[in-house]
Design a protein around this motif. Structure first.
Motif, PDB file in Angstrom:
ATOM      1  N   LEU A 247      44.261  61.547  38.509  1.00  0.00           N
ATOM      2  CA  LEU A 247      43.400  60.639  39.283  1.00  0.00           C
ATOM      3  C   LEU A 247      42.339  59.995  38.382  1.00  0.00           C
ATOM      4  CD1 LEU A 247      42.897  62.728  42.556  1.00  0.00           C
ATOM      5  CD2 LEU A 247      44.152  60.583  42.327  1.00  0.00           C
ATOM      6  N   ILE A 248      41.825  60.780  37.446  1.00  0.00           N
ATOM      7  CA  ILE A 248      40.846  60.221  36.505  1.00  0.00           C
ATOM      8  C   ILE A 248      41.507  59.172  35.613  1.00  0.00           C
ATOM      9  CG2 ILE A 248      39.406  60.804  34.507  1.00  0.00           C
ATOM     10  CD1 ILE A 248      39.020  63.575  35.921  1.00  0.00           C
ATOM     11  N   LEU A 249      42.735  59.459  35.173  1.00  0.00           N
ATOM     12  CA  LEU A 249      43.461  58.493  34.347  1.00  0.00           C
ATOM     13  C   LEU A 249      43.823  57.247  35.160  1.00  0.00           C
ATOM     14  CD1 LEU A 249      45.817  60.849  32.299  1.00  0.00           C
ATOM     15  CD2 LEU A 249      43.729  59.706  31.522  1.00  0.00           C
ATOM     16  N   ALA A 250      44.054  57.421  36.467  1.00  0.00           N
ATOM     17  CA  ALA A 250      44.328  56.255  37.315  1.00  0.00           C
ATOM     18  C   ALA A 250      43.131  55.306  37.300  1.00  0.00           C
ATOM     19  CB  ALA A 250      44.640  56.700  38.743  1.00  0.00           C
ATOM     20  N   GLY A 251      41.932  55.883  37.280  1.00  0.00           N
ATOM     21  CA  GLY A 251      40.735  55.044  37.216  1.00  0.00           C
ATOM     22  C   GLY A 251      40.551  54.389  35.867  1.00  0.00           C
ATOM     23  N   LYS A 252      40.744  55.142  34.813  1.00  0.00           N
ATOM     24  CA  LYS A 252      40.488  54.606  33.469  1.00  0.00           C
ATOM     25  C   LYS A 252      41.645  53.733  32.974  1.00  0.00           C
ATOM     26  CE  LYS A 252      39.430  56.070  28.739  1.00  0.00           C
ATOM     27  NZ  LYS A 252      40.499  55.278  28.125  1.00  0.00           N
ATOM     28  N   VAL A 253      42.858  54.296  33.022  1.00  0.00           N
ATOM     29  CA  VAL A 253      44.019  53.593  32.471  1.00  0.00           C
ATOM     30  C   VAL A 253      44.526  52.524  33.438  1.00  0.00           C
ATOM     31  CG1 VAL A 253      46.404  53.890  31.716  1.00  0.00           C
ATOM     32  CG2 VAL A 253      44.679  55.592  31.096  1.00  0.00           C
ATOM     33  N   GLY A 254      44.541  52.865  34.749  1.00  0.00           N
ATOM     34  CA  GLY A 254      45.064  51.920  35.731  1.00  0.00           C
ATOM     35  C   GLY A 254      44.286  50.618  35.757  1.00  0.00           C
ATOM     36  N   SER A 255      42.962  50.713  35.747  1.00  0.00           N
ATOM     37  CA  SER A 255      42.156  49.484  35.759  1.00  0.00           C
ATOM     38  C   SER A 255      42.353  48.680  34.482  1.00  0.00           C
ATOM     39  CB  SER A 255      40.671  49.842  35.942  1.00  0.00           C
ATOM     40  OG  SER A 255      40.225  50.645  34.870  1.00  0.00           O
ATOM     41  N   ARG A 256      42.546  49.384  33.363  1.00  0.00           N
ATOM     42  CA  ARG A 256      42.756  48.685  32.094  1.00  0.00           C
ATOM     43  C   ARG A 256      44.093  47.922  32.102  1.00  0.00           C
ATOM     44  NH1 ARG A 256      41.483  51.217  26.239  1.00  0.00           N
ATOM     45  NH2 ARG A 256      42.026  49.412  24.984  1.00  0.00           N
ATOM     46  N   ILE A 257      45.135  48.571  32.619  1.00  0.00           N
ATOM     47  CA  ILE A 257      46.449  47.913  32.670  1.00  0.00           C
ATOM     48  C   ILE A 257      46.388  46.691  33.579  1.00  0.00           C
ATOM     49  CG2 ILE A 257      48.816  48.189  33.504  1.00  0.00           C
ATOM     50  CD1 ILE A 257      48.675  51.122  32.631  1.00  0.00           C
ATOM     51  N   ALA A 258      45.798  46.859  34.763  1.00  0.00           N
ATOM     52  CA  ALA A 258      45.745  45.736  35.712  1.00  0.00           C
ATOM     53  C   ALA A 258      44.929  44.570  35.158  1.00  0.00           C
ATOM     54  CB  ALA A 258      45.152  46.219  37.038  1.00  0.00           C
ATOM     55  N   SER A 259      43.801  44.869  34.528  1.00  0.00           N
ATOM     56  CA  SER A 259      42.966  43.785  34.002  1.00  0.00           C
ATOM     57  C   SER A 259      43.634  43.100  32.812  1.00  0.00           C
ATOM     58  CB  SER A 259      41.588  44.332  33.596  1.00  0.00           C
ATOM     59  OG  SER A 259      41.720  45.310  32.591  1.00  0.00           O
TER      60      SER A 259
ATOM     61  N   THR B 147      48.638  38.827  39.864  1.00  0.00           N
ATOM     62  CA  THR B 147      47.280  38.310  40.057  1.00  0.00           C
ATOM     63  C   THR B 147      47.290  36.783  40.077  1.00  0.00           C
ATOM     64  OG1 THR B 147      46.314  40.214  38.933  1.00  0.00           O
ATOM     65  CG2 THR B 147      44.945  38.252  39.114  1.00  0.00           C
ATOM     66  N   LYS B 148      46.523  36.221  41.003  1.00  0.00           N
ATOM     67  CA  LYS B 148      46.372  34.758  41.083  1.00  0.00           C
ATOM     68  C   LYS B 148      44.891  34.414  41.189  1.00  0.00           C
ATOM     69  CE  LYS B 148      50.751  34.012  43.525  1.00  0.00           C
ATOM     70  NZ  LYS B 148      51.386  33.537  44.786  1.00  0.00           N
ATOM     71  N   GLY B 149      44.516  33.285  40.620  1.00  0.00           N
ATOM     72  CA  GLY B 149      43.150  32.823  40.767  1.00  0.00           C
ATOM     73  C   GLY B 149      42.351  32.908  39.483  1.00  0.00           C
ATOM     74  N   SER B 150      41.133  33.443  39.598  1.00  0.00           N
ATOM     75  CA  SER B 150      40.184  33.443  38.489  1.00  0.00           C
ATOM     76  C   SER B 150      39.955  34.857  37.968  1.00  0.00           C
ATOM     77  CB  SER B 150      38.858  32.843  38.967  1.00  0.00           C
ATOM     78  OG  SER B 150      38.306  33.669  39.978  1.00  0.00           O
ATOM     79  N   SER B 151      38.971  34.964  37.073  1.00  0.00           N
ATOM     80  CA  SER B 151      38.627  36.276  36.520  1.00  0.00           C
ATOM     81  C   SER B 151      38.106  37.215  37.607  1.00  0.00           C
ATOM     82  CB  SER B 151      37.573  36.113  35.420  1.00  0.00           C
ATOM     83  OG  SER B 151      36.438  35.452  35.927  1.00  0.00           O
TER      84      SER B 151
ATOM     85  N   ARG C  67      39.258  42.171  41.201  1.00  0.00           N
ATOM     86  CA  ARG C  67      39.749  42.708  42.489  1.00  0.00           C
ATOM     87  C   ARG C  67      41.087  43.418  42.289  1.00  0.00           C
ATOM     88  NH1 ARG C  67      38.205  37.340  44.674  1.00  0.00           N
ATOM     89  NH2 ARG C  67      36.159  37.549  45.656  1.00  0.00           N
ATOM     90  N   ALA C  68      41.948  42.855  41.441  1.00  0.00           N
ATOM     91  CA  ALA C  68      43.251  43.491  41.183  1.00  0.00           C
ATOM     92  C   ALA C  68      43.061  44.855  40.517  1.00  0.00           C
ATOM     93  CB  ALA C  68      44.100  42.578  40.294  1.00  0.00           C
ATOM     94  N   SER C  69      42.093  44.951  39.611  1.00  0.00           N
ATOM     95  CA  SER C  69      41.820  46.233  38.941  1.00  0.00           C
ATOM     96  C   SER C  69      41.360  47.280  39.954  1.00  0.00           C
ATOM     97  CB  SER C  69      40.751  46.052  37.862  1.00  0.00           C
ATOM     98  OG  SER C  69      41.184  45.144  36.886  1.00  0.00           O
ATOM     99  N   THR C  70      40.498  46.854  40.869  1.00  0.00           N
ATOM    100  CA  THR C  70      40.024  47.789  41.897  1.00  0.00           C
ATOM    101  C   THR C  70      41.173  48.249  42.792  1.00  0.00           C
ATOM    102  OG1 THR C  70      37.886  46.662  41.909  1.00  0.00           O
ATOM    103  CG2 THR C  70      38.384  48.078  43.792  1.00  0.00           C
ATOM    104  N   ARG C  71      42.014  47.293  43.214  1.00  0.00           N
ATOM    105  CA  ARG C  71      43.162  47.661  44.061  1.00  0.00           C
ATOM    106  C   ARG C  71      44.112  48.591  43.313  1.00  0.00           C
ATOM    107  NH1 ARG C  71      43.217  42.129  45.324  1.00  0.00           N
ATOM    108  NH2 ARG C  71      45.003  41.845  43.956  1.00  0.00           N
ATOM    109  N   ALA C  72      44.272  48.357  42.004  1.00  0.00           N
ATOM    110  CA  ALA C  72      45.171  49.206  41.213  1.00  0.00           C
ATOM    111  C   ALA C  72      44.711  50.656  41.244  1.00  0.00           C
ATOM    112  CB  ALA C  72      45.228  48.702  39.772  1.00  0.00           C
ATOM    113  N   VAL C  73      43.410  50.874  41.105  1.00  0.00           N
ATOM    114  CA  VAL C  73      42.872  52.242  41.120  1.00  0.00           C
ATOM    115  C   VAL C  73      43.042  52.873  42.504  1.00  0.00           C
ATOM    116  CG1 VAL C  73      40.798  53.635  40.827  1.00  0.00           C
ATOM    117  CG2 VAL C  73      41.226  51.702  39.296  1.00  0.00           C
TER     118      VAL C  73
END
Length: 246
Positions: A94-106, A211-215, A220-226
């Protein structure tokens, strides 16, 4: 309806990821890079959290087993079971989902909105396979090592806490750690870790890739990924526990 669309889009993306690579040498370089970025960069936070959580688990267990009829080595036994069965595979994931998941999505989301993924497609590169497959292989390979290290460090943290607080002697704690050990518990933990690693990388990649749109939308995509990764991890934790332990 949204859930069905999301699941369908997820499996369509996976069908593009698991195809034969165009140039394996390039994929190997990407896998090595991802092992460093997704795995080794997470070693520090894994060590720190494991030490403290191992100590807390041991102290809480000792405070709950205060009946004089119970042998004190049960503290080591109960701490070991909690760490191997649940803390190291699930909480660390779960901790890696927060750290790694947000990095992958962004990372993938930024490539999407800056049209780098479109450029790869125009050059005839399978962008889904090139960007996501190395991440999946790297995480599935390196995360079990992180979890094994977490197990040892957590148990060591518990030993330090037990000796420092005087709740249990070093001899009794070590005896409890060895008492009734079943190697299958480690196998169970590693199976969960591999499944969770797959979930973290694929769910996060799915969010970034579409992901569509802007930065702002990348954030938002990073947050949803986590959030989505964490929910699916907890769901599969329940399923795997039911299948493997009962």
């Amino acid at each position: 309806m949204y859930a069905f669309n999301y699941i369908g889009r997820y499996f369509i993306l996976l069908s593009h990821v698991f195809v034969r690579p165009e140039k394996r040498s390039i994929y190997w370089k990407q896998i090595i890079r991802e092992i460093d970025v997704l795995g080794l960069d997470s070693l520090g936070i894994t060590l720190i959290i494991s030490i403290f959580v191992g100590a807390v688990i041991t102290i809480q267990t000792a405070s709950n087993i205060d009946n004089p009829l119970y042998p004190t080595y049960l503290v080591g036994y109960a701490s070991r079971e909690s760490i191997i069965l649940e803390f190291s595979p699930t909480i660390v994931s779960l901790i890696l989902a927060g750290k790694v998941g947000s990095r992958i999505a962004s990372e993938i989301g930024t490539m999407r909105i800056t049209e780098q993924i479109d450029a790869l497609e125009m050059m005839g590169v399978n962008s889904a396979g090139y960007l996501i497959l190395p991440k999946i292989i790297a995480s599935v390979f390196i995360n079990p090592f992180l979890v094994i290290i977490s197990m040892f460090i957590s148990i060591w943290g518990g030993w330090v806490a037990s000796v420092a607080t005087g709740l249990i002697t070093s001899t009794n704690y070590i005896y409890g750690i060895q008492f009734g050990f079943r190697p299958f518990t480690v196998t169970y933990a590693l199976i969960k870790t591999i499944v969770f690693a797959f979930i973290i990388t694929t769910v996060s990649s799915n969010e970034g890739y579409y992901t569509k749109g802007s930065s702002l939308d990348v954030g938002r995509a990073s947050t949803r990924a986590v959030v989505y990764s964490s929910i699916v991890i907890l769901l599969f934790n329940l399923i795997l526990t039911q299948l493997l332990l009962i």
